[in-house]
Design a protein around this motif. Sequence first.
Motif, PDB file in Angstrom:
ATOM      1  N   LEU A 230      -6.538   0.342  15.724  1.00 42.35           N
ATOM      2  CA  LEU A 230      -7.006  -0.794  14.777  1.00 42.35           C
ATOM      3  C   LEU A 230      -6.670  -0.409  13.435  1.00 42.35           C
ATOM      4  O   LEU A 230      -6.342  -1.544  12.693  1.00 42.35           O
ATOM      5  N   ALA A 231      -6.353   0.638  13.060  1.00 42.76           N
ATOM      6  CA  ALA A 231      -5.803   1.141  11.663  1.00 42.76           C
ATOM      7  C   ALA A 231      -4.494   0.611  11.606  1.00 42.76           C
ATOM      8  O   ALA A 231      -3.781   0.130  10.654  1.00 42.76           O
ATOM      9  N   ALA A 232      -3.594   0.489  12.841  1.00 42.79           N
ATOM     10  CA  ALA A 232      -2.355   0.053  12.606  1.00 42.79           C
ATOM     11  C   ALA A 232      -2.237  -1.378  12.753  1.00 42.79           C
ATOM     12  O   ALA A 232      -1.187  -2.032  12.630  1.00 42.79           O
ATOM     13  N   GLU A 233      -3.254  -2.311  12.938  1.00 44.23           N
ATOM     14  CA  GLU A 233      -3.397  -3.545  13.397  1.00 44.23           C
ATOM     15  C   GLU A 233      -2.622  -4.416  11.927  1.00 44.23           C
ATOM     16  O   GLU A 233      -1.947  -5.406  11.850  1.00 44.23           O
ATOM     17  N   GLU A 234      -2.939  -3.881  10.712  1.00 44.46           N
ATOM     18  CA  GLU A 234      -2.402  -4.630   9.617  1.00 44.46           C
ATOM     19  C   GLU A 234      -1.402  -3.925   8.905  1.00 44.46           C
ATOM     20  O   GLU A 234      -1.292  -4.182   7.723  1.00 44.46           O
ATOM     21  N   LEU A 254       6.908   1.441  -4.064  1.00 45.01           N
ATOM     22  CA  LEU A 254       6.521   1.690  -2.469  1.00 45.01           C
ATOM     23  C   LEU A 254       5.006   2.200  -2.520  1.00 45.01           C
ATOM     24  O   LEU A 254       4.739   3.275  -3.015  1.00 45.01           O
ATOM     25  N   PRO A 255       4.143   1.396  -2.135  1.00 44.21           N
ATOM     26  CA  PRO A 255       2.702   2.005  -1.727  1.00 44.21           C
ATOM     27  C   PRO A 255       2.763   2.596  -0.413  1.00 44.21           C
ATOM     28  O   PRO A 255       3.718   2.476   0.375  1.00 44.21           O
ATOM     29  N   SER A 256       2.013   3.721  -0.388  1.00 46.65           N
ATOM     30  CA  SER A 256       2.042   4.591   0.863  1.00 46.65           C
ATOM     31  C   SER A 256       0.672   5.060   1.054  1.00 46.65           C
ATOM     32  O   SER A 256       0.115   5.420   0.156  1.00 46.65           O
ATOM     33  N   MET A 257       0.434   5.448   2.410  1.00 46.46           N
ATOM     34  CA  MET A 257      -0.531   6.330   2.640  1.00 46.46           C
ATOM     35  C   MET A 257      -0.619   7.792   2.215  1.00 46.46           C
ATOM     36  O   MET A 257      -1.247   8.343   1.536  1.00 46.46           O
ATOM     37  N   GLU A 279       0.973  -4.808   6.098  1.00 43.56           N
ATOM     38  CA  GLU A 279       1.702  -5.878   6.321  1.00 43.56           C
ATOM     39  C   GLU A 279       1.884  -6.940   5.279  1.00 43.56           C
ATOM     40  O   GLU A 279       2.855  -7.529   4.819  1.00 43.56           O
ATOM     41  N   LYS A 280       0.804  -7.168   4.557  1.00 49.26           N
ATOM     42  CA  LYS A 280       0.412  -8.241   3.745  1.00 49.26           C
ATOM     43  C   LYS A 280       1.570  -8.149   2.360  1.00 49.26           C
ATOM     44  O   LYS A 280       1.955  -8.884   1.607  1.00 49.26           O
ATOM     45  N   GLN A 281       1.790  -6.627   2.115  1.00 49.05           N
ATOM     46  CA  GLN A 281       2.596  -6.264   1.079  1.00 49.05           C
ATOM     47  C   GLN A 281       4.141  -6.535   1.191  1.00 49.05           C
ATOM     48  O   GLN A 281       4.588  -6.482   0.244  1.00 49.05           O
ATOM     49  N   PRO A 301       6.576  -3.171  13.381  1.00 49.36           N
ATOM     50  CA  PRO A 301       5.200  -2.845  13.668  1.00 49.36           C
ATOM     51  C   PRO A 301       4.755  -1.526  14.305  1.00 49.36           C
ATOM     52  O   PRO A 301       5.657  -0.529  14.751  1.00 49.36           O
ATOM     53  N   LEU A 302       3.562  -1.350  14.250  1.00 45.85           N
ATOM     54  CA  LEU A 302       3.158   0.061  14.668  1.00 45.85           C
ATOM     55  C   LEU A 302       1.753  -0.030  15.502  1.00 45.85           C
ATOM     56  O   LEU A 302       1.163  -0.950  15.783  1.00 45.85           O
TER      57      LEU A 302
END
Length: 307
Positions: A230-234, A254-257, A279-281, A301-302
């Motif tokens: 689920l975390a990978a969905e977006e 770069l935004p990142s976890m 993904e929207k970024q 994709p993830l």
Amino acid sequence: MPTKSRTKTTKPAVQSTMPKLKLGLPKGSLQDSTFKLFNKAGYRVQVGARSYYPSIDDPDIECILVRAQEMARYVDNGVIDAGLTGKDWVLEQGADVVEIAELRYAKGGLNPVRWVVAVPEDSKIKTLKDLNGKHIATELVGYTKKYLKSKGVKAEVEFSWGATEVKPPQLADAIVELTETGSSLRANKLRIIDVMLESTTRIVANKKAWKDPWKKKKIDNMTMLLQGALAAEEKVGLKMNAPKANLKEICGLLPSMHAPTISHQTDPAWVSLEVILDEKQARNLIPRLKRRGASGIVEYPLNKVIP
């Protein structure tokens, strides 16, 4: 000299004593999205058109399809060790189960669903207080009665077997109905006067099963993979080459976890960057990265993101 006959004995069949996790999967509107989520998490789940017993490529799990409305009750009484159902139906059933995790997905997306009180657009009913003495149709009878009582409203609440949106105004003064977007209510010229409950899918377990170390570990592992899917969905991954001269400027975009992964290349003037982001970024970010000198940008994709 006579020969002795030898009697051939056969060993009795040994029954398997391997433990199994009995898992309930929701039948109905959540079925397709649940199967898709399990597949993304690494489980291959399939079922025939008329079967209620899906196959899964994990020999330790036995699956059964159960209506989400009934799932919590079957988990509570131990017929099923664990299952996926909505928080709304756990509350409606009053089930005494262990809530393992929230999974934010529904039939049409990742947002919570809402149970709302709705009336015809031209109704004189404006607030909950106006429902005193009125007739309400819903599938969520038990929780609706408790909710109205907590608000000091006395109304007649009747179970609806379906097509609830068409009942006002002739068959009911108001309805309590499940909605994701509100489009069906608008199409039937209904107006929302109150949001009674927001609900998401939950993994719930039987209390006895949860105390079993083997079953608990099995449920925990499955939950981790489902949450990761689920975390990978977006989210997506981005790979790119970046000139060292512009590295600080590119990393600043770069935004990142966490901080982006930087790898050296054979060309000392360049490095490789990899990052996970929403993904929207990516749509707005990729052109900016290109203008700062990044090249060979790959978006992919993830399947799972495990924090």
